[in-house]
Design an enzyme around this catalytic site. Structure first.
Site, short mmCIF file in Angstrom:
data_model
loop_
_atom_site.label_atom_id
_atom_site.label_comp_id
_atom_site.label_asym_id
_atom_site.label_seq_id
_atom_site.Cartn_x
_atom_site.Cartn_y
_atom_site.Cartn_z
N ASP A 78 70.64 42.80 47.71
CA ASP A 78 71.87 42.94 46.93
C ASP A 78 71.73 44.18 46.05
O ASP A 78 70.90 44.21 45.14
CB ASP A 78 72.10 41.69 46.07
CG ASP A 78 73.37 41.80 45.25
OD1 ASP A 78 74.44 42.00 45.84
OD2 ASP A 78 73.29 41.67 44.00
N GLU A 161 74.81 44.68 52.51
CA GLU A 161 76.24 44.42 52.36
C GLU A 161 77.00 45.71 52.56
O GLU A 161 76.59 46.77 52.10
CB GLU A 161 76.52 43.83 50.98
CG GLU A 161 77.89 43.21 50.84
CD GLU A 161 78.06 42.49 49.51
OE1 GLU A 161 79.05 41.76 49.36
OE2 GLU A 161 77.19 42.66 48.62
N ASP A 244 72.56 37.92 40.82
CA ASP A 244 72.16 38.84 41.88
C ASP A 244 71.18 38.19 42.85
O ASP A 244 71.23 38.44 44.05
CB ASP A 244 71.54 40.11 41.28
CG ASP A 244 72.52 40.87 40.41
OD1 ASP A 244 73.73 40.79 40.70
OD2 ASP A 244 72.09 41.54 39.45
#
Length: 293
Positions: A78, A161, A244
């Protein structure tokens, strides 16, 4: 002087290497400071001159695939601003500080704007500004190379991502901090290095995956949460998550097709949740805990 007569970038096939000397056809012999040894015999060399007046020689060489045993089968990453990357293992990767160099760069940019175009003092300021920007870029590139190399070497599958960086730069309060991180460069490096190492894969999940809205332990979906909220207590299983860290675990599960809301899974295999999460979250905290006692 001979190099200054050339363009900022040119390719030479007629060259020879003798120790720390590079001999170019029709230009002569130049002393080279090696950043690393060449893995094989080069086929061509490209000479590049940057804005700071420095010259770099880039060699084209052939390399084979690398065999490295991974430490983990997969990992979710992340990406963030204050912390560059939060891993699904719970580790944090802190980015180097650019604030001091950034303040210095902005000061020289203001100074350059006030000086007369074509003057020697303006050219001197321009060179100092170019060296400052180059130093920042080199620090960022070195950090990204080390981080992405470690991720690829230690993990068989790296899940990232798909971030809409261009749209995120529209936020004028965070644009500078976002652009300094180099998220796009990190993704490109991971994909390039995964192709160089055997049995490595980089997976990119959709930016619409609700990675911050789902509990990574039980799959309970609590919905959107403000960015100021950094810790979340799941009312279903009672687990307290770092925002997170929870997103990194969900990114990994989504990339592997293991999460309930992931588009990688089929609709028939999604886990259905009972109850009304919206109504539950609107109740007082003491009543929420009482429901699961």
């Amino acid at each position: 002087k001979k190099l200054n007569q050339q363009s900022a970038r040119f390719v030479r096939t007629g060259f020879s290497l003798k120790g720390n000397k590079l001999e170019l056809a029709k230009l002569g012999r130049f002393k080279v400071k090696w950043s690393r040894p060449l893995p094989s015999e080069p086929s061509s060399v490209t000479i590049i001159r940057n804005t700071a007046g420095q010259y770099h020689a880039s060699f084209v060489v052939e390399i084979g695939s690398i065999n490295i045993e991974p430490l983990r089968p997969s990992i979710g990453v992340d990406l963030g601003i204050k912390t560059f990357a939060f891993l699904s293992t719970g580790d944090r990767v802190e980015s180097p500080g650019y604030n001091r160099l950034d303040r210095k760069t902005r000061r020289f940019q203001r100074k350059l704007a006030r000086q007369v175009k074509g003057s020697k003092r303006r050219e001197k300021t321009r060179l100092r500004l170019a060296k400052l920007k180059l130093k920042t870029a080199n620090i960022r590139k070195d950090f990204l190379h080390k981080t992405t190399t470690q991720l690829i070497h230690e993990n068989q599958v790296v899940v990232l991502e798909d971030l809409a960086v261009k749209n995120m730069l529209g936020n004028r309060k965070l644009a500078r901090a976002i652009s300094e991180q180099g998220w796009g460069t990190a993704r490109t490096m991971c994909e390039a290095k995964a192709s160089m190492v055997n049995d490595r894969e980089v997976r990119i999940i959709s930016r619409w995956e609700p990675t911050s809205q789902i509990c990574s332990d039980c799959g309970f979906r609590w919905g959107k949460v403000a960015l100021s909220v950094r810790s979340i207590l799941c009312v279903s299983c009672g687990t307290e998550h770092d925002r997170d860290g929870n997103a990194a675990k969900n990114i990994e599960k989504s990339g592997l097709g293991l999460t309930q809301d992931s588009k990688w899974t089929k609709n028939g295999r999604k886990t259905r949740m009972s109850g009304n999460p919206t109504a539950l979250s609107s109740q007082p905290y003491s009543e929420q805990l009482g429901l699961f006692a």
